[in-house]
Structures are given as C-alpha cells and as structure tokens.
Design a protein around this motif. Structure first.
Motif, PDB file in Angstrom:
ATOM      1  N   GLY A 162     -10.895-101.320 -32.589  1.00 22.96           N
ATOM      2  CA  GLY A 162     -10.809-100.880 -33.982  1.00 22.96           C
ATOM      3  C   GLY A 162     -10.983-102.033 -34.952  1.00 22.96           C
ATOM      4  O   GLY A 162     -11.671-101.911 -35.974  1.00 22.96           O
ATOM      5  N   ASN A 163     -10.392-103.180 -34.614  1.00 26.55           N
ATOM      6  CA  ASN A 163     -10.526-104.362 -35.471  1.00 26.55           C
ATOM      7  C   ASN A 163     -11.963-104.857 -35.512  1.00 26.55           C
ATOM      8  O   ASN A 163     -12.470-105.257 -36.566  1.00 26.55           O
ATOM      9  CB  ASN A 163      -9.597-105.484 -34.990  1.00 26.55           C
ATOM     10  N   ARG A 164     -12.639-104.828 -34.362  1.00 23.42           N
ATOM     11  CA  ARG A 164     -14.049-105.259 -34.332  1.00 23.42           C
ATOM     12  C   ARG A 164     -14.920-104.325 -35.169  1.00 23.42           C
ATOM     13  O   ARG A 164     -15.806-104.775 -35.909  1.00 23.42           O
ATOM     14  CB  ARG A 164     -14.559-105.331 -32.895  1.00 23.42           C
ATOM     15  N   ALA A 165     -14.668-103.025 -35.069  1.00 27.02           N
ATOM     16  CA  ALA A 165     -15.443-102.055 -35.859  1.00 27.02           C
ATOM     17  C   ALA A 165     -15.195-102.266 -37.347  1.00 27.02           C
ATOM     18  O   ALA A 165     -16.135-102.238 -38.154  1.00 27.02           O
ATOM     19  CB  ALA A 165     -15.080-100.630 -35.447  1.00 27.02           C
ATOM     20  N   GLN A 166     -13.934-102.486 -37.712  1.00 28.79           N
ATOM     21  CA  GLN A 166     -13.613-102.728 -39.119  1.00 28.79           C
ATOM     22  C   GLN A 166     -14.295-104.002 -39.610  1.00 28.79           C
ATOM     23  O   GLN A 166     -14.858-104.033 -40.704  1.00 28.79           O
ATOM     24  CB  GLN A 166     -12.106-102.841 -39.300  1.00 28.79           C
ATOM     25  N   ARG A 196      -2.288-103.518 -22.082  1.00 29.81           N
ATOM     26  CA  ARG A 196      -3.715-103.852 -22.061  1.00 29.81           C
ATOM     27  C   ARG A 196      -4.530-102.754 -22.742  1.00 29.81           C
ATOM     28  O   ARG A 196      -5.413-103.034 -23.543  1.00 29.81           O
ATOM     29  CB  ARG A 196      -4.198-104.051 -20.618  1.00 29.81           C
ATOM     30  N   LEU A 197      -4.200-101.487 -22.446  1.00 31.18           N
ATOM     31  CA  LEU A 197      -4.912-100.366 -23.047  1.00 31.18           C
ATOM     32  C   LEU A 197      -4.745-100.360 -24.564  1.00 31.18           C
ATOM     33  O   LEU A 197      -5.726-100.223 -25.306  1.00 31.18           O
ATOM     34  CB  LEU A 197      -4.434 -99.041 -22.456  1.00 31.18           C
ATOM     35  N   LEU A 198      -3.511-100.509 -25.042  1.00 28.78           N
ATOM     36  CA  LEU A 198      -3.289-100.530 -26.492  1.00 28.78           C
ATOM     37  C   LEU A 198      -4.005-101.705 -27.139  1.00 28.78           C
ATOM     38  O   LEU A 198      -4.600-101.555 -28.212  1.00 28.78           O
ATOM     39  CB  LEU A 198      -1.793-100.595 -26.811  1.00 28.78           C
ATOM     40  N   ASP A 199      -3.950-102.875 -26.505  1.00 26.73           N
ATOM     41  CA  ASP A 199      -4.657-104.042 -27.049  1.00 26.73           C
ATOM     42  C   ASP A 199      -6.151-103.776 -27.132  1.00 26.73           C
ATOM     43  O   ASP A 199      -6.796-104.127 -28.124  1.00 26.73           O
ATOM     44  CB  ASP A 199      -4.400-105.291 -26.184  1.00 26.73           C
ATOM     45  N   GLU A 200      -6.700-103.150 -26.105  1.00 26.00           N
ATOM     46  CA  GLU A 200      -8.129-102.841 -26.080  1.00 26.00           C
ATOM     47  C   GLU A 200      -8.498-101.870 -27.211  1.00 26.00           C
ATOM     48  O   GLU A 200      -9.499-102.053 -27.909  1.00 26.00           O
ATOM     49  CB  GLU A 200      -8.493-102.227 -24.722  1.00 26.00           C
ATOM     50  N   ILE A 201      -7.672-100.855 -27.413  1.00 26.90           N
ATOM     51  CA  ILE A 201      -7.918 -99.881 -28.482  1.00 26.90           C
ATOM     52  C   ILE A 201      -7.849-100.563 -29.847  1.00 26.90           C
ATOM     53  O   ILE A 201      -8.723-100.384 -30.698  1.00 26.90           O
ATOM     54  CB  ILE A 201      -6.918 -98.711 -28.395  1.00 26.90           C
ATOM     55  N   MET A 202      -6.803-101.375 -30.052  1.00 28.29           N
ATOM     56  CA  MET A 202      -6.631-102.048 -31.341  1.00 28.29           C
ATOM     57  C   MET A 202      -7.741-103.070 -31.585  1.00 28.29           C
ATOM     58  O   MET A 202      -8.286-103.149 -32.683  1.00 28.29           O
ATOM     59  CB  MET A 202      -5.256-102.728 -31.409  1.00 28.29           C
ATOM     60  N   ASP A 203      -8.082-103.838 -30.555  1.00 27.03           N
ATOM     61  CA  ASP A 203      -9.141-104.839 -30.709  1.00 27.03           C
ATOM     62  C   ASP A 203     -10.475-104.173 -31.042  1.00 27.03           C
ATOM     63  O   ASP A 203     -11.229-104.673 -31.878  1.00 27.03           O
ATOM     64  CB  ASP A 203      -9.293-105.684 -29.436  1.00 27.03           C
ATOM     65  N   ILE A 220     -10.440 -95.429 -27.144  1.00 22.57           N
ATOM     66  CA  ILE A 220      -9.552 -94.270 -27.283  1.00 22.57           C
ATOM     67  C   ILE A 220     -10.264 -92.987 -26.862  1.00 22.57           C
ATOM     68  O   ILE A 220      -9.640 -92.029 -26.410  1.00 22.57           O
ATOM     69  CB  ILE A 220      -8.986 -94.159 -28.715  1.00 22.57           C
ATOM     70  N   PHE A 221     -11.594 -92.976 -26.971  1.00 18.00           N
ATOM     71  CA  PHE A 221     -12.354 -91.785 -26.595  1.00 18.00           C
ATOM     72  C   PHE A 221     -12.555 -91.673 -25.091  1.00 18.00           C
ATOM     73  O   PHE A 221     -12.966 -90.629 -24.605  1.00 18.00           O
ATOM     74  CB  PHE A 221     -13.702 -91.762 -27.319  1.00 18.00           C
ATOM     75  N   SER A 222     -12.287 -92.744 -24.362  1.00 16.70           N
ATOM     76  CA  SER A 222     -12.486 -92.689 -22.916  1.00 16.70           C
ATOM     77  C   SER A 222     -11.190 -92.529 -22.132  1.00 16.70           C
ATOM     78  O   SER A 222     -11.223 -92.387 -20.920  1.00 16.70           O
ATOM     79  CB  SER A 222     -13.234 -93.933 -22.441  1.00 16.70           C
ATOM     80  N   VAL A 223     -10.050 -92.562 -22.808  1.00 18.29           N
ATOM     81  CA  VAL A 223      -8.775 -92.369 -22.100  1.00 18.29           C
ATOM     82  C   VAL A 223      -8.400 -90.897 -22.126  1.00 18.29           C
ATOM     83  O   VAL A 223      -8.727 -90.166 -23.062  1.00 18.29           O
ATOM     84  CB  VAL A 223      -7.638 -93.220 -22.705  1.00 18.29           C
ATOM     85  N   ASN A 224      -7.725 -90.481 -21.091  1.00 13.25           N
ATOM     86  CA  ASN A 224      -7.326 -89.088 -20.976  1.00 13.25           C
ATOM     87  C   ASN A 224      -5.837 -88.967 -21.319  1.00 13.25           C
ATOM     88  O   ASN A 224      -5.005 -88.746 -20.437  1.00 13.25           O
ATOM     89  CB  ASN A 224      -7.619 -88.588 -19.556  1.00 13.25           C
ATOM     90  N   VAL A 247     -15.781 -92.964 -39.289  1.00 12.20           N
ATOM     91  CA  VAL A 247     -15.156 -93.761 -38.228  1.00 12.20           C
ATOM     92  C   VAL A 247     -15.007 -92.929 -36.960  1.00 12.20           C
ATOM     93  O   VAL A 247     -15.145 -93.439 -35.851  1.00 12.20           O
ATOM     94  CB  VAL A 247     -13.800 -94.322 -38.707  1.00 12.20           C
ATOM     95  N   ALA A 248     -14.753 -91.641 -37.113  1.00 15.27           N
ATOM     96  CA  ALA A 248     -14.581 -90.767 -35.945  1.00 15.27           C
ATOM     97  C   ALA A 248     -15.871 -90.643 -35.134  1.00 15.27           C
ATOM     98  O   ALA A 248     -15.831 -90.250 -33.967  1.00 15.27           O
ATOM     99  CB  ALA A 248     -14.104 -89.386 -36.393  1.00 15.27           C
ATOM    100  N   TYR A 249     -17.018 -90.983 -35.718  1.00 13.44           N
ATOM    101  CA  TYR A 249     -18.282 -90.925 -34.989  1.00 13.44           C
ATOM    102  C   TYR A 249     -18.497 -92.144 -34.096  1.00 13.44           C
ATOM    103  O   TYR A 249     -19.389 -92.137 -33.254  1.00 13.44           O
ATOM    104  CB  TYR A 249     -19.473 -90.793 -35.953  1.00 13.44           C
ATOM    105  N   ASP A 250     -17.700 -93.183 -34.273  1.00  9.45           N
ATOM    106  CA  ASP A 250     -17.848 -94.405 -33.485  1.00  9.45           C
ATOM    107  C   ASP A 250     -17.246 -94.184 -32.098  1.00  9.45           C
ATOM    108  O   ASP A 250     -16.053 -94.311 -31.897  1.00  9.45           O
ATOM    109  CB  ASP A 250     -17.167 -95.580 -34.185  1.00  9.45           C
TER     110      ASP A 250
END
Length: 167
Positions: A113-117, A104-111, A31-35, A23-26
C-alpha cells in the motif's frame, strides 16, 4: 447549512470516493491474494496494535462474542497467522499474538500500500504535495478532535504536536 458549503462538501466526498474506487482496482496489493474474511483481517490489524491481548478484550474491540472470536482465532491459528498462549499469571486467560507469518503478511500488505501511494504521490509537483500535506494535517486534527469528543483514547503518535505557543 449554506448551499455553497454543502455543494463543496459533496464534491470533496465524491473526489475521495473516486480515489477509493481507483485504489480498489490495484490488484498488485497482496490483500487480494489472501483468503481472509474481513473479521479475520480486523483481528490481525488489532493484534498489530495490541500484541498479546486477552481474548475477552479482543472480543470487546471487535464487538463480537467470545464464541464468535474463538472461531475466528481457530481459523487464523489454522492459517499459521496467530498463536494462543496461556497467560503466565492467570491460566484461565489466553493471550493472542501475531505469529511471524501473520506479521510478515501484514507488513507485506502495508508495504504494498505504501509503494502504491508513493507511486501516485511521485506524480504530483512540489506545490501540490505541500497543499496535500497541509490538508491532510488539518483532516488529521479534525479526526483527533472528533475521537476525543467521543471519549476515544488515542495513542500519543496520532495526537498533534503542541505548538510553541502551547508549550
């Protein structure tokens, strides 16, 4: 402990570790683009569960001093992800809220993750999904039992539903 059970536990833990690694390779997850630092992300996640929490309570939940929390919050305010508001009943208390951008940021991160799952789960047949659902429910029950033994107050939505025998 019996060696068969120990070997089985080891294989389960290795399989779960493999899943985390994969999963860490996705890199499509935002989450990988936020600082953000890990502490800043923790604050955002806690605020999503404890909207309008007082700084002192948030510092306790994070396990950091108020001074440390203040620096974290300052940076999140600077990013436009959280706001500080004076408590209406006690002006000495500052309530911390997610801003609309933080939500919005948290929703984007969670969404994401849900799409990947969902993409992974779509690759499994119905029988495997049934087994997985059963296993995850049992792991969830074990996690609830562990938390309750530690005296952790859990929200209602994670507690198991009473069976017809218990009602």
């Amino acid at each position: 402990m019996n060696t068969h059970r120990e070997a089985l536990l080891q294989r389960v833990m290795m399989a779960e570790q493999r899943m985390r690694s994969l999963v860490a390779y996705d890199r499509t997850n935002p989450i990988f683009s936020v600082n953000l630092t890990m502490q800043q992300l923790k604050v955002l996640l806690l605020l999503s569960r404890h909207e309008g929490i007082a700084g002192q309570e948030l510092s306790r939940l994070l396990g950091v001093t108020l001074a440390t929390l203040s620096g974290i919050i300052d940076r999140l305010v600077g990013h436009g992800l959280v706001t500080r508001v004076e408590d209406t009943h006690d002006r000495r208390i500052r309530r911390i809220h997610l801003s609309s951008e933080g939500r919005r940021l948290l929703d984007e991160i969670m969404d994401s993750g849900n799409r990947a799952q969902r993409r992974l789960l779509d690759r499994l047949d119905d029988e495997t999904l049934e087994m997985l659902q059963t296993v995850l429910a049992r792991i969830g029950d074990a996690a609830v039992a562990e938390a309750l033994e530690q005296g952790i107050a859990l929200p209602e939505n994670v507690l198991p539903e009473p069976t017809s025998l218990e009602a």
